[in-house]
Design an enzyme around this catalytic site. Structure first.
Site, mmCIF file in Angstrom:
data_model
loop_
_atom_site.group_PDB
_atom_site.id
_atom_site.type_symbol
_atom_site.label_atom_id
_atom_site.label_comp_id
_atom_site.label_asym_id
_atom_site.label_seq_id
_atom_site.Cartn_x
_atom_site.Cartn_y
_atom_site.Cartn_z
ATOM 1 N N ASP A 69 0.865 -1.176 0.000
ATOM 2 C CA ASP A 69 0.000 0.000 0.000
ATOM 3 C C ASP A 69 0.904 1.228 0.000
ATOM 4 O O ASP A 69 1.572 1.509 0.998
ATOM 5 C CB ASP A 69 -0.898 -0.013 1.241
ATOM 6 C CG ASP A 69 -1.810 1.194 1.341
ATOM 7 O OD1 ASP A 69 -1.693 2.126 0.508
ATOM 8 O OD2 ASP A 69 -2.642 1.234 2.268
ATOM 9 N N VAL A 70 0.943 1.955 -1.114
ATOM 10 C CA VAL A 70 1.907 3.052 -1.238
ATOM 11 C C VAL A 70 1.620 4.202 -0.275
ATOM 12 O O VAL A 70 2.501 5.043 -0.049
ATOM 13 C CB VAL A 70 1.978 3.592 -2.683
ATOM 14 C CG1 VAL A 70 2.500 2.529 -3.626
ATOM 15 C CG2 VAL A 70 0.630 4.138 -3.143
ATOM 16 N N ASN A 75 3.160 5.043 -10.612
ATOM 17 C CA ASN A 75 1.941 5.004 -11.413
ATOM 18 C C ASN A 75 0.680 4.839 -10.575
ATOM 19 O O ASN A 75 -0.404 5.218 -11.020
ATOM 20 C CB ASN A 75 2.043 3.867 -12.438
ATOM 21 C CG ASN A 75 0.733 3.605 -13.128
ATOM 22 O OD1 ASN A 75 0.293 4.384 -13.973
ATOM 23 N ND2 ASN A 75 0.066 2.513 -12.763
ATOM 24 N N TYR A 127 -8.416 15.021 -7.071
ATOM 25 C CA TYR A 127 -7.538 14.390 -8.052
ATOM 26 C C TYR A 127 -6.632 15.428 -8.703
ATOM 27 O O TYR A 127 -5.415 15.255 -8.794
ATOM 28 C CB TYR A 127 -8.385 13.676 -9.100
ATOM 29 C CG TYR A 127 -7.596 12.848 -10.084
ATOM 30 C CD1 TYR A 127 -7.168 11.565 -9.746
ATOM 31 C CD2 TYR A 127 -7.284 13.329 -11.350
ATOM 32 C CE1 TYR A 127 -6.450 10.794 -10.646
ATOM 33 C CE2 TYR A 127 -6.562 12.573 -12.256
ATOM 34 C CZ TYR A 127 -6.148 11.296 -11.900
ATOM 35 O OH TYR A 127 -5.428 10.534 -12.785
ATOM 36 N N LYS A 184 -2.491 15.838 -8.533
ATOM 37 C CA LYS A 184 -1.682 15.750 -9.745
ATOM 38 C C LYS A 184 -0.881 17.033 -9.985
ATOM 39 O O LYS A 184 0.253 16.980 -10.477
ATOM 40 C CB LYS A 184 -2.564 15.426 -10.949
ATOM 41 C CG LYS A 184 -3.171 14.024 -10.892
ATOM 42 C CD LYS A 184 -2.100 12.948 -10.784
ATOM 43 C CE LYS A 184 -2.677 11.554 -10.847
ATOM 44 N NZ LYS A 184 -1.619 10.503 -10.808
#
Length: 258
Positions: A68-69, A95, A163, A167
């Protein structure tokens, strides 16, 4: 296998979110270029199935490690496993990412916000931090980090605040990593992807909300083009770096969006 600085032969790559979609396509392309690829994600069963399929398709070596990043301990365990088995890491592709429901900002919950920040931003930071530690210490020194920024790093869609915010933040993290990695032969770049044809973008053909309030279908491109672009970025010698690349469906509404 001998290490070759300017090809994938003998090199080790980690692709987070490598079990499905764009991550799978990137992993397949790297395997085709000669890399040994570690794919990571939260669902061990999906990772194992993907690893077997990719190995059969490409004849390359694939290792699946669930992680789990967004969890520092899980990320440390992932990189410890890579160091233990391979002794080095030449390429990290950050990614992994998630999105939230396409609903107005005021209806999003704090849990929604935390989930997307954890996966899309904190995860990139934690993996980059561990990669830099390893890349600084290994011989030959250095390596490359490629972050998936998405075209939302440039221009938002309606109802995409968390989101888009993550980003945009990834762009700043990419530039900081590129700067801080210079003395240690660590290059960092970002690929901003528009409408790769995956399960996540399957709704594009039936129509998505546009900035003017209309719903319109949008073209997509095969995900293998993304993999090919990442291989190009990764194939450069470490004295050269693609800082930012935008790869998108030619006719999608990014230029002139709105």
């Amino acid at each position: 296998m001998a290490y070759n600085q300017e090809s994938g032969k003998g090199k080790i790559a980690l692709v987070t979110g490598g079990g499905t979609g764009v991550g799978r396509a990137i992993s397949a392309a790297l395997l085709g270029a000669g890399y040994t690829v570690v794919i990571s994600g939260r669902r061990e069963d999906v990772l194992e199935d993907t690893a077997k399929a990719l190995a059969a398709e490409t004849g390359g070596k694939v290792k699946a490690i669930a992680a789990d990043v967004s969890d520092p301990q899980s990320v440390s365990g992932l990189f410890d496993a890579i160091k233990s088995e391979f002794g080095r890491l030449d390429l990290l592709v950050n990614n992994a990412g998630v999105n939230v429901p396409n609903i107005p900002m005021e209806e999003l919950t704090f849990d929604h916000w935390n989930a997307i920040v954890g996966a899309n931003l904190t995860g990139v930071f934690l993996c980059t931090q561990q990669a830099m530690k390893l890349m600084k210490a290994q011989t030959p020194r250095g390596g490359r980090i490629i972050n998936n920024g998405s075209i939302s790093a440039q221009t938002p869609r309606p109802h995409s605040a968390p989101y888009t915010a993550t980003k945009h933040a990834v762009t700043g993290l990419t530039k900081s990593t590129a700067l801080d990695g210079r003395p240690f032969d660590i290059a960092c770049g970002q690929i901003d992807i528009g409408n790769a044809g995956t399960e996540m973008t399957s709704k594009m053909s039936s129509g998505v909300l546009q900035a003017n309030g209309e719903t319109a279908s949008e073209p997509t491109i095969p995900a293998h083009h993304i993999g090919d672009a990442v291989v190009h970025m990764a194939s450069l010698p470490l004295e050269a770096n693609v800082l930012t690349m935008t790869i998108m469906a030619t006719k999608m509404p990014l230029v002139g969006r709105g």
